[in-house]
Structure formats: structure tokens, C-alpha cells
Design a protein around this motif. Structure first.
Motif, PDB file in Angstrom:
ATOM      1  N   LYS A  10       0.735  -1.078  -0.231  1.00 13.01           N
ATOM      2  CA  LYS A  10       0.180  -0.035   0.304  1.00 13.01           C
ATOM      3  C   LYS A  10       0.757   1.184  -0.009  1.00 13.01           C
ATOM      4  N   ILE A  11       2.109   1.098  -0.093  1.00 11.85           N
ATOM      5  CA  ILE A  11       2.894   2.299  -0.491  1.00 11.85           C
ATOM      6  C   ILE A  11       2.733   3.108  -1.435  1.00 11.85           C
ATOM      7  N   ARG A  12       2.628   4.474  -1.294  1.00 14.11           N
ATOM      8  CA  ARG A  12       2.547   5.519  -2.262  1.00 14.11           C
ATOM      9  C   ARG A  12       3.939   6.481  -2.488  1.00 14.11           C
ATOM     10  N   LEU A  13       4.385   6.808  -3.246  1.00 11.69           N
ATOM     11  CA  LEU A  13       5.422   7.848  -3.297  1.00 11.69           C
ATOM     12  C   LEU A  13       5.129   9.145  -3.634  1.00 11.69           C
ATOM     13  N   ILE A  14       5.444  10.079  -2.544  1.00 11.69           N
ATOM     14  CA  ILE A  14       5.014  11.363  -2.837  1.00 11.69           C
ATOM     15  C   ILE A  14       6.086  12.387  -2.917  1.00 11.69           C
ATOM     16  N   PRO A  15       5.792  13.319  -4.054  1.00 13.71           N
ATOM     17  CA  PRO A  15       6.929  14.160  -4.037  1.00 13.71           C
ATOM     18  C   PRO A  15       7.166  15.519  -3.237  1.00 13.71           C
ATOM     19  N   SER A  17       9.526  18.918  -1.937  1.00 16.46           N
ATOM     20  CA  SER A  17      10.673  19.804  -2.342  1.00 16.46           C
ATOM     21  C   SER A  17      10.992  20.323  -0.909  1.00 16.46           C
ATOM     22  N   THR A  18      12.122  20.482  -0.730  1.00 16.52           N
ATOM     23  CA  THR A  18      12.768  21.048   0.499  1.00 16.52           C
ATOM     24  C   THR A  18      14.084  21.777   0.068  1.00 16.52           C
ATOM     25  N   VAL A  19      14.361  22.468   1.031  1.00 15.12           N
ATOM     26  CA  VAL A  19      15.602  23.469   0.867  1.00 15.12           C
ATOM     27  C   VAL A  19      16.923  22.548   0.191  1.00 15.12           C
ATOM     28  N   ASN A  20      16.821  21.402   0.618  1.00 12.84           N
ATOM     29  CA  ASN A  20      17.945  20.460   0.326  1.00 12.84           C
ATOM     30  C   ASN A  20      17.491  19.772  -1.163  1.00 12.84           C
ATOM     31  N   GLY A  21      16.356  20.272  -1.908  1.00  9.09           N
ATOM     32  CA  GLY A  21      16.284  19.606  -3.114  1.00  9.09           C
ATOM     33  C   GLY A  21      14.907  19.013  -3.094  1.00  9.09           C
ATOM     34  N   ASP A  22      14.517  18.396  -4.336  1.00  6.42           N
ATOM     35  CA  ASP A  22      13.559  17.507  -4.632  1.00  6.42           C
ATOM     36  C   ASP A  22      13.644  16.050  -4.325  1.00  6.42           C
ATOM     37  N   SER A  23      12.555  15.295  -3.726  1.00  9.93           N
ATOM     38  CA  SER A  23      12.870  13.878  -3.672  1.00  9.93           C
ATOM     39  C   SER A  23      11.372  13.389  -3.492  1.00  9.93           C
ATOM     40  N   LEU A  24      11.516  11.853  -3.263  1.00 10.86           N
ATOM     41  CA  LEU A  24      10.072  11.201  -3.181  1.00 10.86           C
ATOM     42  C   LEU A  24      10.503  10.667  -1.696  1.00 10.86           C
ATOM     43  N   ILE A  25       9.274  10.454  -0.919  1.00  9.96           N
ATOM     44  CA  ILE A  25       9.083   9.888   0.399  1.00  9.96           C
ATOM     45  C   ILE A  25       8.103   8.705   0.194  1.00  9.96           C
ATOM     46  N   ARG A  26       8.302   7.715   0.904  1.00  7.44           N
ATOM     47  CA  ARG A  26       7.272   6.608   1.177  1.00  7.44           C
ATOM     48  C   ARG A  26       6.073   7.279   2.029  1.00  7.44           C
ATOM     49  N   ALA A  27       4.770   6.883   1.632  1.00  9.88           N
ATOM     50  CA  ALA A  27       3.791   7.119   2.139  1.00  9.88           C
ATOM     51  C   ALA A  27       2.807   6.029   2.155  1.00  9.88           C
ATOM     52  N   PHE A  28       1.679   5.982   3.237  1.00  6.23           N
ATOM     53  CA  PHE A  28       0.699   5.115   3.049  1.00  6.23           C
ATOM     54  C   PHE A  28      -0.594   5.772   3.656  1.00  6.23           C
ATOM     55  N   ARG A  29      -1.859   5.395   3.391  1.00  7.03           N
ATOM     56  CA  ARG A  29      -2.868   6.010   3.952  1.00  7.03           C
ATOM     57  C   ARG A  29      -3.426   4.999   5.081  1.00  7.03           C
ATOM     58  N   PRO A  30      -3.525   5.383   6.265  1.00  5.57           N
ATOM     59  CA  PRO A  30      -3.673   4.604   7.319  1.00  5.57           C
ATOM     60  C   PRO A  30      -5.334   4.347   7.595  1.00  5.57           C
ATOM     61  N   GLU A  31      -5.571   3.333   8.329  1.00  5.61           N
ATOM     62  CA  GLU A  31      -6.945   3.005   8.431  1.00  5.61           C
ATOM     63  C   GLU A  31      -7.750   4.093   9.209  1.00  5.61           C
ATOM     64  N   LYS A  32      -6.798   4.760  10.415  1.00  3.69           N
ATOM     65  CA  LYS A  32      -7.228   5.918  10.986  1.00  3.69           C
ATOM     66  C   LYS A  32      -6.183   6.502  11.887  1.00  3.69           C
ATOM     67  N   ILE A  33      -6.468   7.665  12.065  1.00  3.95           N
ATOM     68  CA  ILE A  33      -5.467   8.291  13.038  1.00  3.95           C
ATOM     69  C   ILE A  33      -6.341   9.210  14.100  1.00  3.95           C
ATOM     70  N   THR A  34      -5.961   9.268  15.299  1.00  2.00           N
ATOM     71  CA  THR A  34      -6.759   9.831  16.234  1.00  2.00           C
ATOM     72  C   THR A  34      -5.739  10.989  16.787  1.00  2.00           C
ATOM     73  N   VAL A  35      -6.019  12.164  16.853  1.00  2.00           N
ATOM     74  CA  VAL A  35      -5.425  13.122  17.654  1.00  2.00           C
ATOM     75  C   VAL A  35      -6.495  13.903  18.605  1.00  2.00           C
ATOM     76  N   LYS A  36      -6.539  14.257  19.943  1.00  2.00           N
ATOM     77  CA  LYS A  36      -7.268  14.769  20.380  1.00  2.00           C
ATOM     78  C   LYS A  36      -8.820  14.563  20.165  1.00  2.00           C
ATOM     79  N   ASN A  37      -9.770  15.237  19.474  1.00  2.00           N
ATOM     80  CA  ASN A  37     -11.046  14.903  19.062  1.00  2.00           C
ATOM     81  C   ASN A  37     -10.905  14.588  17.811  1.00  2.00           C
ATOM     82  N   LEU A  38     -10.019  14.747  16.834  1.00  2.00           N
ATOM     83  CA  LEU A  38     -10.088  14.382  15.417  1.00  2.00           C
ATOM     84  C   LEU A  38      -9.621  12.955  15.077  1.00  2.00           C
TER      85      LEU A  38
END
Length: 160
Positions: free
Chosen positions: A100-105, A107-128
């Protein structure tokens, strides 16, 4: 009747002095009001780097860690527009599913790159509680915090 010019001159000086004092007091009051307004504006626009506890659930795994709301993280997935929460490699490896990995472009001060990312089933932060985010793997150790929250989530997380 004649008026003594010496007293008249002194009276004018006193009146001008009183007017100057009155003007100075008004200026001081106006300045105080301007400062109050400026502080209110700055308070509303001040960086909101705040600490939170985040719970991430994915593929039957559950990780809770400390996260920082970072005004510098406004990374979003270019296809869905969902915000990306950056996590330390140690957290990422506990949760991701290689299929389920997705590569997301990025851009930082160090240049452009791709990071690995995934969409979780759920995140919880306080009320969200949502799955409309991506979890991105940080290429560097995050040390004190294990996750960097996306500033676009700030309006959805209500402080109690």
C-alpha cells in the motif's frame, strides 16, 4: 486696561505646555491601543507549534507517539489533496504495508525527492479521528517527537 506682556507670555507658555502634555497622553493612549491590537493579531498568527499525542492504526497494528504541530509541514498528497503527517522511520516501519506504499514528491531546501507514504486505517489526535491523511516516512530522525503533524490539520483539532 493694559495687560502685562510678561504674564501673558508665561501664560501662553503654560497653556502650550499643558497642550503638549495632553497631546502626549493621547499619543500614549493611542500607542497602547495600537500595541494591544498588534498583539492580538500576532497572537492569532503566531506559530502554533504544539505538542500532541497521536494514535495511528493500520493493518491491525496500533502505535501511539508524541507529535508536534509544525507550521512548516504543509505537505499534501498531490492526487487526493490529503495532508501528510511525517513520522520517524521507527514508527513508519511498525505500521506500513509494502503493498500500500505510495511515493509522494517533496520539495525542501535540500532539493526535490520522493518519500514513501501510506494511507492509514485511522489516526486519532485529541477530538480528530480520520483516515483522510497520509503517513510519510521521514528521511531523518525526528528525535524528541516521533511525528510532525501537518498544519492543515490544525483547524480540525480542537484544544480543550
Amino acid at each position: 486696561m493694559s495687560v502685562n506682556n510678561e504674564y501673558t507670555g508665561d501664560s501662553i507658555k503654560v497653556l502650550k505646555g499643558l497642550e503638549a502634555v495632553k497631546a502626549a497622553k493621547e499619543l500614549e493612549q493611542n500607542f497602547e491601543e495600537i500595541v494591544k491590537i498588534a498583539l492580538k493579531i500576532l497572537d492569532k498568527k503566531a506559530p502554533s507549534n504544539k505538542e500532541y499525542v497521536i494514535n495511528i492504526q493500520n493493518d491491525g497494528r496500533n502505535v501511539t507517539c508524541t507529535a508536534l504541530m509544525d507550521t512548516g509541514n504543509n505537505l499534501c498528497d498531490p492526487f487526493s489533496g490529503y495532508p501528510v503527517i511525517m513520522v520517524d522511520k521507527s514508527i513508519f516501519t511498525q505500521l506500513f504495508n509494502e503493498e500500500k506504499i505510495r511515493l509522494i514528491p517533496v520539495s525542501t531546501v535540500n532539493g526535490d525527492s520522493l518519500i514513501r507514504a501510506f494511507r492509514p486505517e485511522k489516526i486519532t489526535v485529541k477530538n480528530l479521528s480520520t483516515n483522510k491523511v497520509y503517513i510519510g516516512e521521514s528521511n531523518t530522525s525526528l528525535d524528541e517527537y516521533k511525528a510532525i503533524l501537518n498544519i492543515n490539520l490544525e483547524g480540525e483539532i480542537h484544544n480543550e
